[in-house]
Scaffold this active site. Structure first.
Site, PDB file in Angstrom:
ATOM      1  CB  SER A 103      41.144  68.140  13.741  1.00  0.00           C
ATOM      2  OG  SER A 103      41.356  68.833  12.395  1.00  0.00           O
ATOM      3  N   GLY A 104      42.998  65.763  12.593  1.00  0.00           N
ATOM      4  CA  GLY A 104      44.169  65.418  12.065  1.00  0.00           C
ATOM      5  C   GLY A 104      44.730  66.651  11.211  1.00  0.00           C
ATOM      6  CG  LEU A 105      43.174  70.550   8.490  1.00  0.00           C
ATOM      7  CD1 LEU A 105      44.446  70.721   7.270  1.00  0.00           C
ATOM      8  CD2 LEU A 105      41.951  71.011   7.859  1.00  0.00           C
ATOM      9  CG  ASP A 125      45.382  66.121   7.105  1.00  0.00           C
ATOM     10  OD1 ASP A 125      45.823  65.311   7.824  1.00  0.00           O
ATOM     11  OD2 ASP A 125      44.357  66.510   6.618  1.00  0.00           O
ATOM     12  CG  ASP A 170      40.982  62.864  11.716  1.00  0.00           C
ATOM     13  OD1 ASP A 170      41.066  61.999  10.991  1.00  0.00           O
ATOM     14  OD2 ASP A 170      41.151  64.136  11.027  1.00  0.00           O
ATOM     15  CG  ASP A 201      45.083  60.906   9.302  1.00  0.00           C
ATOM     16  OD1 ASP A 201      44.220  61.466   9.303  1.00  0.00           O
ATOM     17  OD2 ASP A 201      46.283  61.210   9.479  1.00  0.00           O
ATOM     18  CD  GLU A 245      40.869  59.774   6.057  1.00  0.00           C
ATOM     19  OE1 GLU A 245      41.060  60.259   5.057  1.00  0.00           O
ATOM     20  OE2 GLU A 245      40.547  60.528   7.148  1.00  0.00           O
ATOM     21  CE  LYS A 274      44.106  62.616   5.287  1.00  0.00           C
ATOM     22  NZ  LYS A 274      43.388  62.782   6.697  1.00  0.00           N
ATOM     23  CG  ASN A 288      42.474  67.408   4.062  1.00  0.00           C
ATOM     24  OD1 ASN A 288      41.276  67.965   3.519  1.00  0.00           O
ATOM     25  ND2 ASN A 288      42.329  67.648   5.201  1.00  0.00           N
ATOM     26  CB  SER A 289      38.232  64.600   2.159  1.00  0.00           C
ATOM     27  OG  SER A 289      38.313  63.584   2.764  1.00  0.00           O
ATOM     28  NE  ARG A 312      36.995  61.304   6.622  1.00  0.00           N
ATOM     29  CZ  ARG A 312      38.013  62.626   6.898  1.00  0.00           C
ATOM     30  NH1 ARG A 312      38.248  62.822   8.022  1.00  0.00           N
ATOM     31  NH2 ARG A 312      38.220  63.211   5.754  1.00  0.00           N
ATOM     32  CG  HIS A 314      33.884  63.626   4.728  1.00  0.00           C
ATOM     33  ND1 HIS A 314      33.339  64.765   5.177  1.00  0.00           N
ATOM     34  CD2 HIS A 314      35.177  63.933   4.416  1.00  0.00           C
ATOM     35  CE1 HIS A 314      34.253  65.643   5.376  1.00  0.00           C
ATOM     36  NE2 HIS A 314      35.398  65.260   4.892  1.00  0.00           N
TER      37      HIS A 314
END
Length: 516
Positions: free
Chosen positions: A23-25, A35, A62, A64, A91, A97, A99-100, A136, A167
């Site tokens: 996980s990037g986060l 992130d 992940d 990104d 993604e 990036k 975070n979503s 993604r 997502h």
């Protein structure tokens, strides 16, 4: 399941997950940065290398946005393959990036052609056919709707993406399900149900979703625990009330595989013949319930995936530096052709029990010894549990047996003895083993795995010497010996696992083993 360090990755594997989400986060959070690509891709790669070294299951990074353009993507894929990372998810956002879930409102997306170029570049540069690139899809996050999501997903599939990650940040899965109705299984679909976690997982299966990623929960749980412990110690200025709520230091040592280092030091710095470990694998029977699978080979040589049951056991033993391995073979023993094994014949396997096979090997065994049945698949760490226990005789007992199954097996009754240890698992000893069908009164099922110290080996040898000339010895099984040893006052230690092993006795077991 998400992981963000070598330690957390190992915990995820031991929990039974089939793959790890790098996980990037979580990785950026564990480094104390945001992130937003504040941690460079090489810093993230360093963490992934430790995760890869600590585990054996696939890791999906992940990635990104791919950390730049198509050329950065090519370099990323090359470096991931060098570290045995199984795949990368990129993604379709703009670098750097966001975070979503971090900002309300629309987020800018990359152009379709540009993103497809990254996918193609990654697929062109990869050397391992099994390396996976997941695209993604952030159209729902950006608020661009189903039509744009379908357009982008199809373009990414045609560009070579091995799977599409769809997502959504809604609190329900309606966007995901709408997409799946239109998608019609053109390629595997992955999801991240962080926001719509109340949706039953079986609903995802009904829509043929291939993969669910639990994206940040190990990290979030660890933060909560660290905050609690830090506040408590600061407030109380001592460790009295926290010690029982955290793992002992020995659990850290176990996860770090300190036992392997100790064995390596013994092997490389001061090797002594008397300290060498041995293993005996009892593999003389055909396995009649497996039908045609064992017409020409014993069941220990049945392949689960690309490797036989015996090959997997030998690899686990070798990884624990157990090289002196004896295989007691009977049925079709000429087909057991793995290197560096000492094959011991039991030509009377059809008319004798387990003790007769064990007797043929135990006289030539020296040092601490592991005894395994030749039809058991098990996770590597189970050996560590046995070898870490200093008791003279140690059994691995599986507490996760099904009461609905009607098979007969060696079911264990235990007793608890006084011990200086505060950990309950250190206190269980064998009371008796009964060959029976499952029942609620049993503690668990013996797995056919046992460890003997040098003293334990002498105890077993003395038993064999006493009973081998008696008529009943010919048909005696190991459980019979263990019951009599307990009745004679010998302690037989129990170490417990919950699943993570399969006895391949019939076709149903063989089918289940394919998922092991």
């Amino acid at each position: 399941m998400e992981a963000h360090s070598g330690m957390s990755a190992k915990i995820v594997e031991e929990a039974g997950f089939k793959g790890i989400w790098g996980s990037g986060l979580s990785i950026s959070g564990s480094l104390g940065v945001r992130d937003n690509n504040e941690a460079s891709w090489t810093q993230v790669l360093d963490v992934l290398e430790f995760m890869s070294d600590a585990t054996t299951i696939p890791i999906l990074m992940d990635g990104d946005t791919g950390y730049g353009n198509f050329n950065n993507m090519r370099r990323l894929v090359r470096k991931l393959e060098q570290r045995d990372v199984a795949g990368v998810c990129i993604e379709d956002k703009i670098f750097p990036k966001t975070n979503s879930f971090l900002r309300e409102g629309a987020q800018a997306l990359a152009g379709i052609d540009e993103f497809c170029g990254k996918i193609k570049a990654g697929k062109d540069i990869q050397k391992d056919d099994d390396f996976v690139i997941v695209a993604r899809l952030e159209a729902f996050i950006a608020g661009w709707g189903l039509k744009e999501a379908m357009k982008r997903a199809e373009a990414y599939r045609q560009a070579g993406a091995d799977a599409i990650l769809v997502h959504s940040k809604l609190s329900n899965a309606c966007e995901i399900f709408d997409f799946m109705k239109e998608w019609e299984n053109r390629a595997p679909i992955a999801i991240v149900p962080t926001k719509y976690y109340t949706t039953p997982t079986d609903e995802f299966r009904k829509y043929n979703i291939s993969l669910a990623i639990w994206a940040n929960h190990i990290f979030r749980g660890s933060i909560l625990k660290m905050q609690e412990i830090a506040r408590q110690i600061y407030k109380e200025q001592n460790l009295l009330s926290v010690e029982d709520s955290i793992v002992p230091v020995k659990e850290i040592f176990r996860l770090q595989d300190d036992k392997e280092l100790a064995m390596a030091e013994e092997h490389y710095l001061s090797p002594k013949a008397g300290n060498q470990r041995s293993a005996i694998i009892l593999a003389s029977t055909r396995g009649d319930q497996l039908g045609k699978l064992t017409e020409s080979i014993p069941k220990t040589m049945i392949k689960i995936g690309k490797k036989s049951i015996l090959e997997r056991a030998v690899e686990h033993l070798n990884e624990h530096h157990i090289k002196n391995i004896m295989v007691v073979a009977g049925y079709k023993r000429e087909t057991i052709n793995l290197p560096n094994l000492n094959i011991i014949a039991n030509d009377d396997y059809e008319t004798t029990g387990e003790m007769a096979s064990l007797t043929k090997a135990i006289d030539t065994t020296h040092g601490e010894s592991v005894i395994l049945f030749g039809d058991v698949l098990f996770k590597k760490y189970v050996l560590s549990i046995m070898l870490d226990d200093p008791s003279d005789i140690v059994l691995i007992v599986d507490s996760a047996f099904s009461l609905e199954k009607q098979y007969q097996s060696d079911f264990v009754h235990t007793c608890s003895m006084e011990s200086k240890s505060f950990f309950p698992e250190d206190n269980y000893y064998l009371e008796k083993i009964i060959y029976d069908k499952p029942g609620t009164e049993y503690y668990g099922e013996w797995t056919g795995m046992m460890k003997l110290t040098v003293k334990g080996l002498e105890i077993v040898r003395a038993f064999i010497q006493k009973f081998r000339k008696r008529p009943e010895f010919k048909k005696m099984d190991i459980r019979d010996m263990l019951n009599q040893l307990v009745q004679s006052g010998h302690k037989v230690k129990i170490q417990t696992i919950s699943g993570h092993r399969i006895d391949v006795n019939n076709i149903d077991d063989f089918t289940s083993a394919g998922e092991f």
